[in-house]
Design a protein around this motif. Sequence first.
Motif, PDB file in Angstrom:
ATOM      1  N   MET A 135       0.832  -1.208   0.000  1.00 41.54           N
ATOM      2  CA  MET A 135       0.000   0.000   0.000  1.00 41.54           C
ATOM      3  C   MET A 135       0.868   1.260   0.000  1.00 41.54           C
ATOM      4  N   SER A 136       1.987   1.212   0.719  1.00 41.91           N
ATOM      5  CA  SER A 136       2.899   2.356   0.740  1.00 41.91           C
ATOM      6  C   SER A 136       3.483   2.613  -0.639  1.00 41.91           C
ATOM      7  N   PHE A 137       3.903   1.546  -1.321  1.00 40.55           N
ATOM      8  CA  PHE A 137       4.449   1.708  -2.668  1.00 40.55           C
ATOM      9  C   PHE A 137       3.394   2.239  -3.638  1.00 40.55           C
ATOM     10  N   LEU A 138       2.130   1.807  -3.449  1.00 37.09           N
ATOM     11  CA  LEU A 138       1.069   2.276  -4.338  1.00 37.09           C
ATOM     12  C   LEU A 138       0.732   3.741  -4.077  1.00 37.09           C
ATOM     13  N   GLN A 139       0.685   4.106  -2.810  1.00 41.00           N
ATOM     14  CA  GLN A 139       0.277   5.466  -2.471  1.00 41.00           C
ATOM     15  C   GLN A 139       1.406   6.471  -2.693  1.00 41.00           C
ATOM     16  N   TYR A 140       2.652   6.021  -2.474  1.00 42.08           N
ATOM     17  CA  TYR A 140       3.806   6.915  -2.613  1.00 42.08           C
ATOM     18  C   TYR A 140       4.862   6.235  -3.476  1.00 42.08           C
ATOM     19  N   PRO A 141       4.649   6.166  -4.786  1.00 41.83           N
ATOM     20  CA  PRO A 141       5.591   5.465  -5.660  1.00 41.83           C
ATOM     21  C   PRO A 141       6.957   6.151  -5.696  1.00 41.83           C
ATOM     22  N   SER A 142       7.969   5.346  -5.943  1.00 43.73           N
ATOM     23  CA  SER A 142       9.329   5.877  -6.031  1.00 43.73           C
ATOM     24  C   SER A 142       9.465   6.784  -7.238  1.00 43.73           C
ATOM     25  N   THR A 143      10.417   7.709  -7.158  1.00 43.64           N
ATOM     26  CA  THR A 143      10.742   8.581  -8.283  1.00 43.64           C
ATOM     27  C   THR A 143      12.238   8.465  -8.568  1.00 43.64           C
TER      28      THR A 143
END
Length: 200
Positions: free
Chosen positions: A170-178
Amino acid sequence: MGYHGWQGDPPGAEDEARRRIVQAAIACIDRAGLAKTNLSHIAAEAGVTRQTVYRYFPGLAEILRAVAHAGAEEFAERMRRHLSAFDSPVEIAVESVVFAVRSLPDEPYLGLLLQAGEADYFTAGTATPPSFSLGARILRDTEADWSAAAGVHTDAELQQLAEILMRLFMSFLQYPSTPPATDDELRGLVRRWIGPALRG
């Protein structure tokens, strides 16, 4: 209950009314897409007024949560099939995160809240005991020997593992890497930090 409309076929109970509104929402989304679906469209599809829809759902986001919930079992079955290729607890944990991160945004119903910019609603709907129980059931249905290979001995511990993995994706989905992480980069990250906990 004072039902209004319902195309001449009023539901007999509140749960049935909610189910029919969700079905109407699914029909609208299937026909026109999420961007062109609003409460008025859903109400018209169900044969009721907007006020009737509001009686059962505070707003569109809550309807989308119910639609997403309806797609959870189908998504769970696809994840089970994906994870059936693995028998190591570490690799099953890794692949569950990668599969969810890559698949959920494109899910016809589960990804709706993310598409609608309602990531907080998505998180709130996913971070619940029933969701963690579903996650534990998916892990339990794999070929892994969770007790011998990973030191996971009880259903409660397996549910805790499911919770950690679900909160991670959920963290990766809500705050994807840049820039966005590749699948292999994501695998490496999860394997490096989750793997040691599952190797005893």
